[in-house]
Design a protein around this motif. Sequence first.
Motif, mmCIF file in Angstrom:
data_model
loop_
_atom_site.group_PDB
_atom_site.id
_atom_site.type_symbol
_atom_site.label_atom_id
_atom_site.label_comp_id
_atom_site.label_asym_id
_atom_site.label_seq_id
_atom_site.Cartn_x
_atom_site.Cartn_y
_atom_site.Cartn_z
ATOM 1 N N TYR A 1 0.870 -1.175 0.000
ATOM 2 C CA TYR A 1 0.000 0.000 0.000
ATOM 3 C C TYR A 1 0.907 1.225 0.000
ATOM 4 O O TYR A 1 1.861 1.283 0.763
ATOM 5 N N ALA A 2 0.617 2.196 -0.847
ATOM 6 C CA ALA A 2 1.406 3.431 -0.883
ATOM 7 C C ALA A 2 0.474 4.628 -0.817
ATOM 8 O O ALA A 2 -0.644 4.583 -1.316
ATOM 9 N N CYS A 3 0.939 5.677 -0.207
ATOM 10 C CA CYS A 3 0.234 6.969 -0.207
ATOM 11 C C CYS A 3 -1.199 6.857 0.314
ATOM 12 O O CYS A 3 -2.096 7.536 -0.182
ATOM 13 N N GLY A 4 -1.434 6.023 1.300
ATOM 14 C CA GLY A 4 -2.780 5.852 1.836
ATOM 15 C C GLY A 4 -3.116 6.907 2.880
ATOM 16 O O GLY A 4 -2.268 7.340 3.646
ATOM 17 N N ILE A 5 -4.396 7.304 2.874
ATOM 18 C CA ILE A 5 -4.893 8.223 3.898
ATOM 19 C C ILE A 5 -6.324 7.819 4.248
ATOM 20 O O ILE A 5 -7.125 7.506 3.366
ATOM 21 N N SER A 6 -6.617 7.810 5.530
ATOM 22 C CA SER A 6 -7.935 7.388 5.995
ATOM 23 C C SER A 6 -8.940 8.529 5.905
ATOM 24 O O SER A 6 -8.573 9.703 5.809
ATOM 25 N N SER A 7 -10.225 8.168 5.952
ATOM 26 C CA SER A 7 -11.277 9.187 5.875
ATOM 27 C C SER A 7 -11.207 10.152 7.059
ATOM 28 O O SER A 7 -11.450 11.345 6.897
ATOM 29 N N GLU A 8 -10.838 9.671 8.228
ATOM 30 C CA GLU A 8 -10.713 10.557 9.393
ATOM 31 C C GLU A 8 -9.571 11.555 9.183
ATOM 32 O O GLU A 8 -9.709 12.734 9.495
ATOM 33 N N ALA A 9 -8.450 11.092 8.652
ATOM 34 C CA ALA A 9 -7.319 11.994 8.396
ATOM 35 C C ALA A 9 -7.682 13.005 7.310
ATOM 36 O O ALA A 9 -7.313 14.180 7.402
ATOM 37 N N LEU A 10 -8.424 12.560 6.288
ATOM 38 C CA LEU A 10 -8.870 13.493 5.241
ATOM 39 C C LEU A 10 -9.761 14.577 5.833
ATOM 40 O O LEU A 10 -9.629 15.752 5.486
ATOM 41 N N ASP A 11 -10.666 14.172 6.743
ATOM 42 C CA ASP A 11 -11.540 15.147 7.396
ATOM 43 C C ASP A 11 -10.741 16.160 8.180
ATOM 44 O O ASP A 11 -11.026 17.363 8.147
ATOM 45 N N CYS A 12 -9.704 15.702 8.869
ATOM 46 C CA CYS A 12 -8.848 16.624 9.636
ATOM 47 C C CYS A 12 -8.128 17.606 8.714
ATOM 48 O O CYS A 12 -8.031 18.799 9.026
ATOM 49 N N LEU A 13 -7.653 17.119 7.579
ATOM 50 C CA LEU A 13 -6.984 18.002 6.607
ATOM 51 C C LEU A 13 -7.942 19.048 6.086
ATOM 52 O O LEU A 13 -7.592 20.222 5.957
ATOM 53 N N GLU A 14 -9.163 18.627 5.745
ATOM 54 C CA GLU A 14 -10.160 19.558 5.223
ATOM 55 C C GLU A 14 -10.557 20.576 6.279
ATOM 56 O O GLU A 14 -10.721 21.752 5.980
#
Length: 115
Positions: free
Chosen positions: A97-110
């Motif tokens: 797996y490369a460059c993975g990001i979870s939905s929770e981490a995406l929410d934090c970024l947004e």
Amino acid sequence: MEIISVWLIHHKASMDEYSPKNLDGSEYMVGIGVVPATNMREALDLFDRYLSDLKMEIMEVTKCEQYDPKNFVEPTEDNRDINEVAAEALESGRIFYACGISSEALDCLEDGEDD
């Protein structure tokens, strides 16, 4: 002799709460599967089984491309990760797996972008 290539599968996959990849209670993960295979169909099938073993399931495949190092020469962190993992996948015959990001981490970024 079979020629094996590495395929990059850009995707979004749901995660069971018991998935070993689910470290933060996320519903899904976005990332790139790095899959050694002889062709694209085989890569997609192998990746689907890989995700199933991780209690994950494909929601969307946005791109599936044969890895070509010439396409990843820009000195970015993602490109370095892809190059490193692709070389290891080709050498070991294993999926990564490369460059993975979870939905929770995406929410934090947004949420951070709104500040």
